[in-house]
Write an enzyme that holds these catalytic residues in place. Structure first.
Site, PDB file in Angstrom:
ATOM      1  N   GLN A  78     -51.175   3.768  21.152  1.00 40.28           N
ATOM      2  CA  GLN A  78     -49.779   3.833  21.592  1.00 40.28           C
ATOM      3  C   GLN A  78     -49.142   5.131  21.106  1.00 40.28           C
ATOM      4  OE1 GLN A  78     -47.441   0.324  20.916  1.00 40.28           O
ATOM      5  NE2 GLN A  78     -45.672   1.220  21.905  1.00 40.28           N
ATOM      6  N   PHE A  79     -49.216   6.150  21.962  1.00 42.85           N
ATOM      7  CA  PHE A  79     -48.682   7.462  21.591  1.00 42.85           C
ATOM      8  C   PHE A  79     -47.179   7.433  21.367  1.00 42.85           C
ATOM      9  CE2 PHE A  79     -48.087   7.497  26.150  1.00 42.85           C
ATOM     10  CZ  PHE A  79     -46.924   8.234  26.342  1.00 42.85           C
ATOM     11  N   THR A  80     -46.481   6.468  21.934  1.00 44.74           N
ATOM     12  CA  THR A  80     -45.022   6.418  21.813  1.00 44.74           C
ATOM     13  C   THR A  80     -44.561   6.120  20.384  1.00 44.74           C
ATOM     14  OG1 THR A  80     -44.936   4.091  22.482  1.00 44.74           O
ATOM     15  CG2 THR A  80     -44.720   5.755  24.226  1.00 44.74           C
TER      16      THR A  80
END
Length: 150
Positions: A78-80
């Site tokens: 989850q890059f966010t």
């Protein structure tokens, strides 16, 4: 490297209508990676994650780890998690590692969790549009950043 750990009674990941991962009692681990992350971050964060005492003992006290209860885990990229919201209303993801750096670290993290836990963990798919479903137990949600070890 940053994780959001959620204690779950059940969790699953679906991609394009197909359920690719499903667990009962355990941890849903959302993983965010930055360019500066290393194998040392992976080892430290894996150890911290599986030994974190967030499961209740017989007295109802959070005193048992994922390893202690022989629970399951799902790891989802989850890059966010590395979003910057300092300016304006559109998050910037400039700190998040690009796939050429992030994918090997993501795979190494999964391997390290499996080694430390002594069992296979389930995963999402890096870069996919995933639907993550969970029943948070508690709720218990903890954020750990490997850059804040001290």
């Amino acid at each position: 490297m940053k994780v959001v750990i959620q204690r779950v009674l059940k969790a699953s990941v679906t991609i394009e209508g197909e359920k690719v991962a499903s667990i009962d009692n355990g941890l849903l681990i959302l993983l965010g990676i930055v360019n500066e992350d290393t194998q040392d971050d992976i080892k430290w964060l894996s150890n911290k994650t599986i030994n974190l005492r967030v499961f209740n003992d017989e007295n109802g006290v959070m005193n048992r780890s994922l390893k202690d209860i022989k629970g399951d885990a799902i790891v989802v990229s989850q890059f966010t998690l590395h979003a910057s919201t300092k300016k304006g209303n559109r998050p910037s993801y400039i700190k998040a590692a690009k796939p050429d750096i992030a994918i090997p670290l993501y795979e190494n993290f999964i391997n390290q969790i499996q080694i430390d836990l002594g069992k296979k963990v389930q995963t999402g798919q890096f870069g996919a549009d995933m639907k993550v479903e969970l029943l948070n137990d508690g709720p218990v949600t903890i954020i750990i950043d490997s850059k804040n070890k001290e």
